[in-house]
Design a protein around this motif. Structure first.
Motif, PDB file in Angstrom:
ATOM      1  N   HIS A 234      48.153  31.563  29.514  1.00 30.59           N
ATOM      2  CA  HIS A 234      47.412  32.738  29.051  1.00 30.59           C
ATOM      3  C   HIS A 234      47.132  33.644  30.241  1.00 30.59           C
ATOM      4  O   HIS A 234      46.464  33.248  31.200  1.00 30.59           O
ATOM      5  CB  HIS A 234      46.103  32.265  28.388  1.00 30.59           C
ATOM      6  CG  HIS A 234      45.131  33.362  28.086  1.00 30.59           C
ATOM      7  ND1 HIS A 234      43.793  33.108  27.820  1.00 30.59           N
ATOM      8  CD2 HIS A 234      45.260  34.713  28.003  1.00 30.59           C
ATOM      9  CE1 HIS A 234      43.164  34.234  27.593  1.00 30.59           C
ATOM     10  NE2 HIS A 234      44.026  35.230  27.710  1.00 30.59           N
ATOM     11  N   THR A 235      47.646  34.867  30.176  1.00 28.36           N
ATOM     12  CA  THR A 235      47.367  35.879  31.201  1.00 28.36           C
ATOM     13  C   THR A 235      46.993  37.182  30.498  1.00 28.36           C
ATOM     14  O   THR A 235      47.170  37.334  29.291  1.00 28.36           O
ATOM     15  CB  THR A 235      48.584  36.136  32.123  1.00 28.36           C
ATOM     16  OG1 THR A 235      49.583  36.876  31.396  1.00 28.36           O
ATOM     17  CG2 THR A 235      49.181  34.839  32.619  1.00 28.36           C
TER      18      THR A 235
ATOM     19  N   ALA B 170      43.191  34.117  22.879  1.00 29.75           N
ATOM     20  CA  ALA B 170      43.586  34.525  24.227  1.00 29.75           C
ATOM     21  C   ALA B 170      43.222  35.994  24.401  1.00 29.75           C
ATOM     22  O   ALA B 170      43.947  36.882  23.948  1.00 29.75           O
ATOM     23  CB  ALA B 170      45.079  34.307  24.430  1.00 29.75           C
TER      24      ALA B 170
ATOM     25  N   ARG C 194      37.638  35.862  34.778  1.00 24.88           N
ATOM     26  CA  ARG C 194      37.925  34.710  33.914  1.00 24.88           C
ATOM     27  C   ARG C 194      36.617  34.157  33.363  1.00 24.88           C
ATOM     28  O   ARG C 194      35.649  33.964  34.098  1.00 24.88           O
ATOM     29  CB  ARG C 194      38.631  33.636  34.736  1.00 24.88           C
ATOM     30  CG  ARG C 194      38.940  32.371  33.941  1.00 24.88           C
ATOM     31  CD  ARG C 194      39.364  31.250  34.873  1.00 24.88           C
ATOM     32  NE  ARG C 194      40.594  31.570  35.567  1.00 24.88           N
ATOM     33  CZ  ARG C 194      40.868  31.172  36.802  1.00 24.88           C
ATOM     34  NH1 ARG C 194      39.980  30.483  37.498  1.00 24.88           N
ATOM     35  NH2 ARG C 194      42.021  31.484  37.364  1.00 24.88           N
TER      36      ARG C 194
ATOM     37  N   TRP D 108      38.673  32.419  25.289  1.00 23.44           N
ATOM     38  CA  TRP D 108      38.671  32.614  26.737  1.00 23.44           C
ATOM     39  C   TRP D 108      39.233  33.981  27.112  1.00 23.44           C
ATOM     40  O   TRP D 108      40.116  34.508  26.439  1.00 23.44           O
ATOM     41  CB  TRP D 108      39.559  31.554  27.407  1.00 23.44           C
ATOM     42  CG  TRP D 108      38.971  30.192  27.513  1.00 23.44           C
ATOM     43  CD1 TRP D 108      38.835  29.273  26.509  1.00 23.44           C
ATOM     44  CD2 TRP D 108      38.481  29.554  28.700  1.00 23.44           C
ATOM     45  NE1 TRP D 108      38.283  28.107  26.991  1.00 23.44           N
ATOM     46  CE2 TRP D 108      38.058  28.253  28.336  1.00 23.44           C
ATOM     47  CE3 TRP D 108      38.359  29.952  30.028  1.00 23.44           C
ATOM     48  CZ2 TRP D 108      37.524  27.358  29.266  1.00 23.44           C
ATOM     49  CZ3 TRP D 108      37.830  29.063  30.957  1.00 23.44           C
ATOM     50  CH2 TRP D 108      37.411  27.777  30.560  1.00 23.44           C
TER      51      TRP D 108
ATOM     52  N   SER E 280      41.313  35.280  30.298  1.00 22.80           N
ATOM     53  CA  SER E 280      42.024  34.768  31.472  1.00 22.80           C
ATOM     54  C   SER E 280      41.633  35.539  32.724  1.00 22.80           C
ATOM     55  O   SER E 280      41.738  35.026  33.840  1.00 22.80           O
ATOM     56  CB  SER E 280      43.532  34.882  31.272  1.00 22.80           C
ATOM     57  OG  SER E 280      43.934  36.242  31.183  1.00 22.80           O
TER      58      SER E 280
ATOM     59  N   GLY F 212      45.654  32.476  36.042  1.00 17.00           N
ATOM     60  CA  GLY F 212      45.844  32.401  34.599  1.00 17.00           C
ATOM     61  C   GLY F 212      45.154  31.162  34.052  1.00 17.00           C
ATOM     62  O   GLY F 212      44.404  30.480  34.772  1.00 17.00           O
ATOM     63  N   LEU F 213      45.412  30.874  32.782  1.00 12.08           N
ATOM     64  CA  LEU F 213      44.848  29.696  32.127  1.00 12.08           C
ATOM     65  C   LEU F 213      45.985  28.910  31.475  1.00 12.08           C
ATOM     66  O   LEU F 213      46.781  29.482  30.707  1.00 12.08           O
ATOM     67  CB  LEU F 213      43.829  30.095  31.050  1.00 12.08           C
ATOM     68  CG  LEU F 213      42.526  30.736  31.534  1.00 12.08           C
ATOM     69  CD1 LEU F 213      41.751  31.315  30.354  1.00 12.08           C
ATOM     70  CD2 LEU F 213      41.665  29.703  32.271  1.00 12.08           C
TER      71      LEU F 213
ATOM     72  N   PRO G 260      42.171  26.300  34.438  1.00 12.29           N
ATOM     73  CA  PRO G 260      42.433  27.472  35.289  1.00 12.29           C
ATOM     74  C   PRO G 260      43.580  27.204  36.255  1.00 12.29           C
ATOM     75  O   PRO G 260      43.695  26.120  36.823  1.00 12.29           O
ATOM     76  CB  PRO G 260      41.112  27.665  36.033  1.00 12.29           C
ATOM     77  CG  PRO G 260      40.081  26.995  35.177  1.00 12.29           C
ATOM     78  CD  PRO G 260      40.781  25.821  34.572  1.00 12.29           C
TER      79      PRO G 260
END
Length: 387
Positions: free
Chosen positions: A5-6, A215, A222, A230, A232, A249-250, A264
């Protein structure tokens, strides 16, 4: 299933006048390394892929190379448009790109067209582009409120209906939603007024209840709003207010039972950010500030008077200084006073000239400067008398 996830890449952004393409190439190289070493199945980009609606040619090429590298590693990419992007331009060629593993979700028509990932009970990734309320509401329906909560709420309602249809047809999915928005911690209420951060109105957090994962993009820090919701954050710091944030990112892990872990993934920026405050001499001599010598710096000087050649001198030790501010410890010199108030207090032309010099540079006229003003004013007055 592993999903990276970004969000908020902001390709093409400059940082206080310094181009960031090299730094963005560096983070993309780290992203690609994460994709390979962590066996990532899909990369999500939750809006603000570009920093502006009309990115430069070199910026477009950078994204093109990044997408080619990620998909060459056997990983799919799902991206949505953010409020900085032009949805129409970013979405160009979407049906063709789909065949190569790049899934663009930039229009309302694609909201209920999920990207299915994995076998068994697949993860269904629903991408919601940034929806400008006044433009999106009429397209979503006559009863949709032209607010951020109204348009995003209608998009989420349609996604829930699609998930229910699939379950009724015996093909259940694990729904994952991408959205570029500002989510608050409040519960939905018709009487709540729209809030906003960065031009994006706040939406209630409970819009995302029931999803396997949400996302989110838009906020650059973050953060976890709920176990399944969340941000990211951005992969690079884009302001000095982000100096202490961890960037990256995640890594989201999902199995047939649902969400199992959110981890993370740190990415290091080519230069750190440092926020320094103190007197000029104090900063130049402080032995504990060695790490700031190679960083981008925001410096606030607290000298009672602005030191001569302040930027030149501060850069002699901290060459990466991009922002220099001046905040004396007291207001005794009238730093926050308007120039018109100062002018009204002037007793003669010399006071006017010296007061102006003090006002524009926050430092009183030196004796030699005051003498020079007096000499020039004397010559002007003599010339006037001789006429």
């Amino acid at each position: 299933m592993r999903i990276l996830h970004t969000s908020d890449w902001h390709l093409g952004r400059s940082f206080h006048g310094v181009g960031m393409l090299d730094a963005q190439r560096a983070f993309l190289a780290q992203l690609l390394d994460t994709v390979r070493t962590s066996a990532v199945d899909a990369v999500l980009i939750s809006g603000d892929v570009y920093d502006r609606a009309l990115p430069g040619v070199d910026v477009v090429r950078l994204l093109d190379q990044a997408l080619a590298d990620i998909t060459a590693a056997g990983t799919r990419v799902i991206l949505t448009s953010g409020n900085h992007d032009s949805a129409a331009r970013l979405g160009f060629g979407g049906r063709i790109f789909e065949q190569g593993g790049v899934h663009l979700r930039t229009g309302i028509e694609a909201i209920t067209a999920p990207v299915l990932l994995g076998e068994g009970t697949p993860v269904a990734v629903y991408g919601i582009p940034y929806l400008e309320p006044r433009l999106a509401a009429p397209e979503l329906g006559p009863d949709v409120s032209p607010t951020h909560t109204g348009v995003l709420g209608e998009a989420v309602r349609r996604i829930r209906e699609d998930v229910a249809r699939r379950e009724a047809a015996g093909a259940p999915v694990l729904p994952l939603v991408m959205a570029h928005t500002f989510a608050s911690g409040g519960i939905t209420s018709d009487s709540e007024r729209d809030l906003s951060v960065g031009g994006v109105g706040a939406v209630p957090l409970d819009l995302f209840s029931g999803f396997t994962y949400a996302a989110l993009g838009h906020l650059h820090g973050r953060q976890e709003l709920a176990p399944n919701v969340w941000y990211s954050g951005s992969p690079l710091p884009y302001s000095f207010s982000e100096a202490r944030q961890s960037k990256g990112g995640l890594l989201v892990e999902i199995d047939d039972g649902g969400l199992t872990a959110v981890t993370p993934v740190p990415w290091k920026a080519p230069r750190n950010l440092q926020v320094l405050r103190g007197t000029l001499e104090g900063l130049l001599e402080d032995p504990h500030l060695g790490t700031a010598e190679d960083a981008w710096c925001q410096v606030t000087l607290t000298d009672e008077q602005r030191p001569p050649k302040a930027m030149e001198r501060i850069r002699s030790r901290f060459p990466g200084t991009l922002v220099l501010a001046f905040e004396p410890p007291s207001g005794s010199r009238g730093v926050n006073e308007s120039y018109s108030t100062r002018l009204a207090r002037a007793t003669d032309d010399l006071d006017v000239c010296c007061g102006f010099l003090d006002h524009v540079r926050s430092r009183e006229a030196a004796p030699e400067e005051r003498d020079l003003f007096a000499e020039v004013l004397g010559k002007v007055n003599a010339a006037e008398v001789s006429k």
